[in-house]
Scaffold this motif. Structure first.
Motif, short mmCIF file in Angstrom:
data_model
loop_
_atom_site.label_atom_id
_atom_site.label_comp_id
_atom_site.label_asym_id
_atom_site.label_seq_id
_atom_site.Cartn_x
_atom_site.Cartn_y
_atom_site.Cartn_z
N SER A 1 -28.79 -21.24 8.78
CA SER A 1 -30.10 -21.16 8.13
C SER A 1 -31.03 -20.23 8.89
N ASP B 1 -36.94 -19.97 3.36
CA ASP B 1 -35.71 -20.47 3.98
C ASP B 1 -34.53 -19.76 3.34
N SER C 1 -35.28 -19.28 8.81
CA SER C 1 -36.57 -19.56 8.20
C SER C 1 -37.58 -18.54 8.68
N THR C 2 -38.44 -18.11 7.79
CA THR C 2 -39.56 -17.30 8.25
C THR C 2 -40.85 -17.94 7.77
N ARG C 3 -41.78 -17.99 8.68
CA ARG C 3 -43.03 -18.67 8.42
C ARG C 3 -44.10 -17.63 8.11
N ASP D 1 -43.55 -19.88 2.96
CA ASP D 1 -42.46 -19.86 3.95
C ASP D 1 -41.14 -19.67 3.21
#
Lengths: 95, 248
Positions: A22, A14, A24-26, A12
């Motif tokens: 912020s 951030d 985030s990519t999962r 993942d």
């Protein structure tokens, strides 16, 4: 960790930007590795590529890779911080 | 959709027909060259670095690559051989291989010996012309890969490679409804593009979320080729598919 036994890890990302907030990519897919040193290396190698591709327009940005196991535990993280500052007053070279 | 059988027979003839006007005799000769095939498992060197090259290899099915190993154990892939691709018509001129050629998946290959090449040179000038064309296209492709890998972002780099492979597979009749089969692993993509596995994995997921690319095992779908091509800055000129000689 035994070599040869492959396990899936999820990476993942951030991004923290002092002005933009912020993001985030999962990672939904993950990648298989057979040793913890490979996992560590893979996480660290990705950081400069992230910075290169997402060249920040702002002056403060932190890129973090967090490694997750299939059961959702975070086991490793690595961060790269970009700091850019004018040394003698802001924006001396105007566009 | 199961499309295992979507590569038509004689992909090398489909491909070479872009390089010269092939007669019925030329096509019959190319068919007879491909009559004796060899099945090779994935991960096997067809020829290794330092070996004395003798045969020209032709891939009829599967996926192979040219690669070099670096001193620290990493692999760099400099070319992909898809169905219909030959490697180095005049390779026998060289004293030893400066790189290796390996199968990435199970492949059906043909080995063409130097005697057959000499026979083609004497008797089939249009086949030779087409093979020269293929060699020039290989060089042009290598130039494009240098530009791609040294100057494009990871996202465009990956998109550009998929645009190229789509176009190459299309020339041999291997694309149906925007879908083709090539068993490209993320590790292979990373070794082609000089990118980390994590970044390749991330970019492919991103392209999928944007509806530009779907990779499901060996099945690759590009739903909107013009959109992906525009994003990547893809211009197929370097593949030289215009058949300019046919228009005077």
């Amino acid at each position: 960790m035994e070599r040869g036994f492959r396990m899936r890890y999820f990476f993942d990302i951030d991004k923290f930007d002092i002005d933009d907030g912020s993001f985030s990519t999962r990672d939904d897919e993950g990648i298989e590795f057979s040793s913890s040193s490979q996992v560590r290396e893979a996480a660290i190698q990705a950081l400069p590529e992230l910075v290169r591709d997402e060249w920040p327009s702002r002056d403060r940005r932190v890129f973090t890779v967090k490694v997750r196991t299939p059961d959702g535990r975070y086991i490793f993280h690595a961060s790269l911080t970009l700091v850019a500052d004018w040394l003698d007053g802001p924006g001396r070279i105007q566009p | 959709m199961e499309i295992r059988q979507m590569i038509p027979s004689d992909p090398h003839i489909s491909k070479l027909s872009y390089g010269a006007a092939l007669s019925a005799e030329d096509c019959a000769e190319l068919r007879s060259i491909a009559a004796v095939t060899r099945a090779v498992d994935g991960g096997i060197d067809l020829i290794s670095v330092t070996e004395k090259p003798r045969n020209v290899h032709l891939v009829l099915d599967g996926l192979a690559c040219r690669y070099k190993m670096l001193e620290d154990g990493r692999r760099s892939i400099m070319a992909l051989l898809v169905p219909g691709d030959f490697c180095d018509m005049h390779v026998a001129i060289l004293g030893s291989m400066d790189h290796s050629i390996a199968t990435l998946t199970h492949c059906t290959v043909v080995e063409i010996g130097p005697d057959k090449i000499h026979d083609l040179i004497r008797n089939f000038p249009d086949i030779i012309r087409a093979m020269w064309w293929a060699t020039l296209v290989d060089e042009a492709t290598l130039r494009e890969w240098i530009v791609n890998n040294s100057h494009r972002s990871a996202r465009k780099r990956i998109a550009h490679l998929f645009c190229e492979l789509y176009t190459r597979m299309k020339t041999v009749g291997g694309v149906i409804d925007g879908t083709f089969r090539l068993a490209l692993t993320q590790a292979v993509l990373a070794d082609i593009l000089g990118l980390s596995l994590v970044h390749v994995n991330r970019m492919i997921q991103q392209l999928r979320h944007e509806g530009l690319l779907a990779v499901q095992g060996a099945q690759i779908t590009i739903p909107d080729f013009p959109a992906l091509g525009e994003m990547a800055g893809f211009d197929s000129t370097y593949l030289h598919l215009s058949r300019h000689w046919a228009h005077g």
